[in-house]
Design a protein around this motif. Structure first.
Motif, PDB file in Angstrom:
ATOM      1  N   GLY A  89       3.767  -9.806  -0.074  1.00  9.82           N
ATOM      2  CA  GLY A  89       3.138 -10.945   0.587  1.00  9.82           C
ATOM      3  C   GLY A  89       1.641 -10.826   0.505  1.00  9.82           C
ATOM      4  O   GLY A  89       1.096  -9.743   0.230  1.00  9.82           O
ATOM      5  N   ASN A  90       0.945 -11.900   0.728  1.00  7.14           N
ATOM      6  CA  ASN A  90      -0.513 -11.929   0.624  1.00  7.14           C
ATOM      7  C   ASN A  90      -1.139 -11.491   1.935  1.00  7.14           C
ATOM      8  O   ASN A  90      -0.877 -12.071   2.991  1.00  7.14           O
ATOM      9  N   VAL A  91      -1.986 -10.471   1.852  1.00  2.84           N
ATOM     10  CA  VAL A  91      -2.716  -9.969   3.016  1.00  2.84           C
ATOM     11  C   VAL A  91      -4.171  -9.818   2.619  1.00  2.84           C
ATOM     12  O   VAL A  91      -4.506  -9.020   1.747  1.00  2.84           O
ATOM     13  N   GLY A  92      -5.043 -10.615   3.249  1.00  6.52           N
ATOM     14  CA  GLY A  92      -6.476 -10.525   2.938  1.00  6.52           C
ATOM     15  C   GLY A  92      -6.788 -10.849   1.502  1.00  6.52           C
ATOM     16  O   GLY A  92      -7.708 -10.270   0.920  1.00  6.52           O
ATOM     17  N   GLY A  93      -6.021 -11.767   0.894  1.00  8.13           N
ATOM     18  CA  GLY A  93      -6.270 -12.149  -0.489  1.00  8.13           C
ATOM     19  C   GLY A  93      -5.666 -11.208  -1.504  1.00  8.13           C
ATOM     20  O   GLY A  93      -5.872 -11.394  -2.706  1.00  8.13           O
ATOM     21  N   LYS A  94      -4.915 -10.195  -1.062  1.00  8.06           N
ATOM     22  CA  LYS A  94      -4.290  -9.247  -1.977  1.00  8.06           C
ATOM     23  C   LYS A  94      -2.798  -9.169  -1.700  1.00  8.06           C
ATOM     24  O   LYS A  94      -2.356  -9.303  -0.561  1.00  8.06           O
ATOM     25  N   ASP A  95      -2.000  -8.953  -2.763  1.00  7.65           N
ATOM     26  CA  ASP A  95      -0.561  -8.781  -2.607  1.00  7.65           C
ATOM     27  C   ASP A  95      -0.261  -7.391  -2.073  1.00  7.65           C
ATOM     28  O   ASP A  95      -0.707  -6.387  -2.644  1.00  7.65           O
ATOM     29  N   LYS A  96       0.494  -7.333  -0.981  1.00  6.20           N
ATOM     30  CA  LYS A  96       0.897  -6.073  -0.371  1.00  6.20           C
ATOM     31  C   LYS A  96       2.420  -6.007  -0.320  1.00  6.20           C
ATOM     32  O   LYS A  96       3.100  -7.024  -0.188  1.00  6.20           O
ATOM     33  N   VAL A  97       2.955  -4.784  -0.438  1.00  7.23           N
ATOM     34  CA  VAL A  97       4.402  -4.601  -0.367  1.00  7.23           C
ATOM     35  C   VAL A  97       4.842  -4.691   1.092  1.00  7.23           C
ATOM     36  O   VAL A  97       4.423  -3.886   1.925  1.00  7.23           O
TER      37      VAL A  97
END
Length: 324
Positions: A89-97
């Protein structure tokens, strides 16, 4: 890649040898369920746009691995294969697991085959994999679609190109699962090249300016000699003066190797080596990584190294040099 040691040599980092990890997934999907399209027992090869759960829910996968090299290769290899489901999912503009789950498929030594290849086979029940992923999503209350991959970790050790090697390589095959069918991309070949470097000591190649300068000096010397020859025919010029000009012209080509200085007063205590030409003195200085010193008052060229004075006198006699 290179760096310089001195004016004579530099070091270059070059590829001494290399080898490549290569792997491939291939598969078939046998028709095991009755359907209006295919007869049971038919084999669906790789390359189909889709494989339906109601036709061929199980796929047979064939995995091969090898180390390719121009030299010798002697290795052993083991593997572990997992089905890996990941949701990001997107967190702070970055994809995170957000979550990841690994389901073991098979493990053990790879079977050695022809041409140094290793291989093994396994089967995947795709609807069963889909069911396990849905169970995880239901339990955590997060139903967003998961990325699914078949990942094989190959542990290898042995000898390649005369050197011991060991490590782990990872090879991933995407498995796209829809509500009623699954898909697999066609490009399932993988490679990873490993380069081994060594550092070489290389003699420097003179630049164009260094090569051209002696030639220009030679022609300049010839012009001066001819010019003074014409002058001598017209008027008497002291022979010593002409000789001095000729020597200066001849020695001009060594200016990059010579510094001005004075002959030390204590040279009498040193072992003396006389050289017959300035060329010989410069060559010796280059070999010893030293510089030639010119004492213009005594008209002597010299170099001191290891308690020895090496010298060359431009005049015919050795007087007033401070050396014995």
């Amino acid at each position: 890649m290179e760096y310089r040691e001195n004016n004579q040599y530099h070091y270059e980092r070059v590829i001494a040898s290399s080898y490549t990890h290569s792997a491939n997934y291939d598969f078939i999907a046998p028709v095991t369920l009755s359907n209006p399209i295919y007869a049971r027992g038919k084999i669906l090869d790789s390359g189909q746009p889709a494989y339906f759960f109601s036709v061929s829910p199980t796929m047979d996968v064939f995995f091969t691995y090898a180390i390719d090299s121009m030299g010798s290769v002697q290795i052993d290899a083991d593997c572990d294969t997992f089905v890996v489901a990941t949701t990001t999912g997107n967190v702070g503009g970055k994809d995170k697991v957000f979550w990841q789950k690994k389901y073991p498929v098979t493990t053990g030594p790879l079977e050695a085959g022809n041409k140094g290849e290793f291989s093994y086979n396994f089967s995947l029940n795709v609807p069963e994999i889909q069911s396990k992923i849905k169970d995880v999503q239901s339990e955590i209350g997060y139903s967003q679609g998961a990325k699914v991959e078949v990942v094989t970790y190959v542990s290898y050790n042995g000898n390649v190109n005369g050197k011991n090697v060991e490590g782990v390589e990872e090879f991933s095959m995407p498995l796209i699962i829809s509500s009623s069918f699954y898909q697999i991309p066609q490009d399932l070949d993988f490679s990873n090249t490993v380069d081994n470097y060594e550092t070489l000591k290389v003699k420097n190649v003179p630049s164009i300016s260094v090569l051209v300068f002696p030639i220009l000096s030679f022609f300049s010397s010839m012009v001066l000699i001819l010019l003074f020859g014409l002058i001598r025919k017209q008027e008497e010029v002291p022979l010593s003066h002409i000789r001095q000009l000729e020597v200066e012209s001849e020695h001009a080509k060594f200016k990059d190797f010579i510094s001005k200085g004075s002959l030390p007063v204590e040279v009498g205590s040193l072992i003396e080596v006389g050289l017959s030409s300035l060329q010989d003195l410069v060559d010796a200085a280059v070999d010893m990584d030293a510089r030639v010193i010119h004492d213009p008052l005594k008209d002597v060229y010299f170099m001191i190294h290891g308690g020895i004075i090496y010298r060359f006198n431009t005049g015919a006699d050795m007087q007033d040099t401070g050396c014995t």
